[in-house]
Motif scaffolding. Structure first.
Motif, PDB file in Angstrom:
ATOM      1  N   LYS A 242       0.653 -10.005  -0.222  1.00 49.83           N
ATOM      2  CA  LYS A 242       0.083 -11.277   0.223  1.00 49.83           C
ATOM      3  C   LYS A 242      -0.006 -11.397   1.740  1.00 49.83           C
ATOM      4  CE  LYS A 242       1.364 -13.816  -3.949  1.00 49.83           C
ATOM      5  NZ  LYS A 242       2.122 -14.961  -4.507  1.00 49.83           N
ATOM      6  N   PRO A 243       1.051 -11.076   2.505  1.00 47.73           N
ATOM      7  CA  PRO A 243       0.897 -11.158   3.973  1.00 47.73           C
ATOM      8  C   PRO A 243      -0.181 -10.232   4.505  1.00 47.73           C
ATOM      9  CG  PRO A 243       3.216 -11.054   3.372  1.00 47.73           C
ATOM     10  CD  PRO A 243       2.438 -10.747   2.134  1.00 47.73           C
TER      11      PRO A 243
ATOM     12  N   ARG B 211      -7.348  -3.139   9.928  1.00 46.71           N
ATOM     13  CA  ARG B 211      -6.334  -2.471   9.105  1.00 46.71           C
ATOM     14  C   ARG B 211      -5.047  -2.243   9.891  1.00 46.71           C
ATOM     15  NH1 ARG B 211      -5.736   0.225   4.447  1.00 46.71           N
ATOM     16  NH2 ARG B 211      -4.455   2.115   4.390  1.00 46.71           N
ATOM     17  N   SER B 212      -5.184  -1.837  11.155  1.00 49.55           N
ATOM     18  CA  SER B 212      -3.990  -1.626  11.979  1.00 49.55           C
ATOM     19  C   SER B 212      -3.260  -2.943  12.215  1.00 49.55           C
ATOM     20  CB  SER B 212      -4.383  -0.989  13.311  1.00 49.55           C
ATOM     21  OG  SER B 212      -5.274  -1.832  14.027  1.00 49.55           O
ATOM     22  N   GLN B 213      -3.987  -4.031  12.380  1.00 46.25           N
ATOM     23  CA  GLN B 213      -3.349  -5.335  12.549  1.00 46.25           C
ATOM     24  C   GLN B 213      -2.679  -5.788  11.258  1.00 46.25           C
ATOM     25  OE1 GLN B 213      -6.787  -7.519  13.950  1.00 46.25           O
ATOM     26  NE2 GLN B 213      -6.052  -7.483  16.082  1.00 46.25           N
ATOM     27  N   ALA B 214      -3.281  -5.454  10.117  1.00 42.47           N
ATOM     28  CA  ALA B 214      -2.651  -5.784   8.841  1.00 42.47           C
ATOM     29  C   ALA B 214      -1.320  -5.066   8.685  1.00 42.47           C
ATOM     30  CB  ALA B 214      -3.594  -5.435   7.693  1.00 42.47           C
ATOM     31  N   ILE B 215      -1.279  -3.792   9.136  1.00 44.93           N
ATOM     32  CA  ILE B 215      -0.022  -3.038   9.079  1.00 44.93           C
ATOM     33  C   ILE B 215       0.986  -3.612  10.066  1.00 44.93           C
ATOM     34  CG2 ILE B 215       1.018  -0.786   9.516  1.00 44.93           C
ATOM     35  CD1 ILE B 215      -1.591   0.482   8.556  1.00 44.93           C
ATOM     36  N   ARG B 216       0.503  -3.930  11.269  1.00 47.27           N
ATOM     37  CA  ARG B 216       1.405  -4.410  12.327  1.00 47.27           C
ATOM     38  C   ARG B 216       1.986  -5.783  12.006  1.00 47.27           C
ATOM     39  NH1 ARG B 216       4.420  -6.576  14.844  1.00 47.27           N
ATOM     40  NH2 ARG B 216       4.706  -6.755  17.108  1.00 47.27           N
ATOM     41  N   PHE B 217       1.153  -6.721  11.544  1.00 48.11           N
ATOM     42  CA  PHE B 217       1.607  -8.100  11.383  1.00 48.11           C
ATOM     43  C   PHE B 217       1.884  -8.488   9.929  1.00 48.11           C
ATOM     44  CE2 PHE B 217      -1.009  -8.071  15.271  1.00 48.11           C
ATOM     45  CZ  PHE B 217      -0.074  -8.538  16.177  1.00 48.11           C
ATOM     46  N   GLY B 218       1.338  -7.747   8.980  1.00 45.04           N
ATOM     47  CA  GLY B 218       1.565  -8.095   7.586  1.00 45.04           C
ATOM     48  C   GLY B 218       2.558  -7.207   6.871  1.00 45.04           C
TER      49      GLY B 218
ATOM     50  N   LEU C 292       4.782  -4.408   8.604  1.00 43.98           N
ATOM     51  CA  LEU C 292       6.003  -4.022   9.314  1.00 43.98           C
ATOM     52  C   LEU C 292       7.079  -5.111   9.330  1.00 43.98           C
ATOM     53  CD1 LEU C 292       4.645  -1.912  12.314  1.00 43.98           C
ATOM     54  CD2 LEU C 292       5.645  -1.140  10.160  1.00 43.98           C
ATOM     55  N   PRO C 293       6.735  -6.390   9.522  1.00 40.28           N
ATOM     56  CA  PRO C 293       7.813  -7.396   9.479  1.00 40.28           C
ATOM     57  C   PRO C 293       8.573  -7.413   8.160  1.00 40.28           C
ATOM     58  CG  PRO C 293       5.843  -8.331  10.466  1.00 40.28           C
ATOM     59  CD  PRO C 293       5.447  -6.992   9.934  1.00 40.28           C
ATOM     60  N   GLN C 294       7.932  -6.970   7.089  1.00 38.79           N
ATOM     61  CA  GLN C 294       8.620  -6.938   5.799  1.00 38.79           C
ATOM     62  C   GLN C 294       9.566  -5.748   5.674  1.00 38.79           C
ATOM     63  OE1 GLN C 294       6.223  -7.961   2.211  1.00 38.79           O
ATOM     64  NE2 GLN C 294       4.474  -7.816   3.593  1.00 38.79           N
ATOM     65  N   VAL C 295       9.196  -4.627   6.286  1.00 36.19           N
ATOM     66  CA  VAL C 295       9.982  -3.404   6.078  1.00 36.19           C
ATOM     67  C   VAL C 295      11.025  -3.153   7.161  1.00 36.19           C
ATOM     68  CG1 VAL C 295       8.120  -2.300   4.801  1.00 36.19           C
ATOM     69  CG2 VAL C 295       8.272  -1.959   7.259  1.00 36.19           C
ATOM     70  N   TRP C 296      10.932  -3.830   8.318  1.00 35.01           N
ATOM     71  CA  TRP C 296      11.904  -3.568   9.381  1.00 35.01           C
ATOM     72  C   TRP C 296      13.345  -3.729   8.907  1.00 35.01           C
ATOM     73  CZ3 TRP C 296      10.428  -0.434  12.627  1.00 35.01           C
ATOM     74  CH2 TRP C 296       9.299  -0.547  13.411  1.00 35.01           C
ATOM     75  N   PRO C 297      13.710  -4.800   8.207  1.00 35.98           N
ATOM     76  CA  PRO C 297      15.118  -4.922   7.770  1.00 35.98           C
ATOM     77  C   PRO C 297      15.551  -3.780   6.867  1.00 35.98           C
ATOM     78  CG  PRO C 297      13.972  -7.022   7.560  1.00 35.98           C
ATOM     79  CD  PRO C 297      12.925  -5.997   7.851  1.00 35.98           C
TER      80      PRO C 297
END
Length: 286
Positions: A183-184, A195-202, A204-209
């Protein structure tokens, strides 16, 4: 929809016990699996020489070895203690550098192994099998190879840990990336993002933790692995521990083991604090 209560199920089980009994085919499969497991277990005990006499004799010798370790040795001079602390520092540095290098290479490779990033199935399959090939080589074996190439010291240990971590971390990172919520990412794309912005903002914030938690856990594990690598000549506290055991200086060996345990405990506490601080911060931000 009709809901069946637990009491009704128990009543039906008592009135028609055969209806709830496993079929003959299912029972035969269960018994076959149990007999096969028991036979395999018994064969392993026989083939590896597990006998009551051998176990008793081994425990007796182990008791004598443990008696030599007490009381633990206390260093009264700085020079030998300095060597021990230097060895602990080398082991810690080996684990840190090896994990860091492995994570640096594993992070970009993980995107090639994630099916929601790499849509080319054949290419993704080859990348995943590459991860498996790297993970098939135990860190100890890699250390022996690098010792032959680079000589004794911490450098082979760092390279062995780094290469091993590339396979392990890349696989775990890829699985974390695959399990994110879409969804993000779809929201970024719907708002006009690339696509790169989708990876960066949608994404990566989910997988960093998750990536942080995985990396910290592997770092803790590599501290213990670094001790074993030192025994084969890759430097660190393991080399000193092996020397003390080879010289039958069991009291010093026990003191070194205690210091290793204390170091692992401190690292575990620090890693837990980092997880709580940063992962809790990300969860709160959500």
């Amino acid at each position: 929809m009709t809901t069946v209560t637990r009491a009704e199920i128990l009543a039906l089980r008592q009135s028609m016990p055969l209806a709830f009994r496993p079929s003959m085919q299912t029972r035969l499969k269960r018994w076959s699996l149990m007999l096969g497991f028991t036979a395999l277990f018994a064969w392993c005990l026989y083939d590896f020489g597990f006998t009551p006499e051998r176990i008793v004799n081994g425990l007796s010798r182990l008791g004598r070895v443990l008696s030599f370790m007490f009381p633990p040795h206390i260093w009264t001079e700085w020079d030998p203690l300095s060597d021990i602390l230097t060895g602990l520092g080398e082991t810690l540095a080996m684990a840190f550098l090896g994990t860091l290098l492995g994570a640096v290479f594993a992070f970009p490779l993980s995107f090639l192994g994630a099916k929601n990033i790499n849509r080319f199935a054949f290419f993704r399959f080859g990348v995943r099998r590459g991860f498996d090939i790297i993970r098939a080589f135990e860190t100890l074996i890699l250390a022996l190879v690098f010792i032959r190439a680079f000589g004794l010291g911490p450098l082979p240990g760092v390279l062995a840990i780094a290469v091993g971590e590339i396979g392990v971390l890349a696989k775990l990172y890829a699985e974390a990336i695959e399990n994110i919520s879409k969804k993000p990412v779809e929201g970024v794309v719907a708002s006009g993002g690339s696509r790169s912005q989708a990876i960066r903002f949608g994404m990566l914030p989910q997988v960093w933790p998750v990536l942080l938690s995985i990396t910290l856990y592997n770092f803790e594990s590599n501290v213990r692995s670094g001790t074993i690598l030192g025994i084969v000549g890759a430097g660190g506290i393991g080399f000193i521990l092996s020397d003390r055991i080879g010289a039958y200086r069991w009291d010093e060996a026990w003191s070194i083991i205690f210091l290793i345990i204390a170091m692992v405990y401190v690292i575990d506490a620090i890693s837990g604090a980092i997880r709580e601080r940063f992962i809790g911060k990300w969860e709160h931000a959500k």
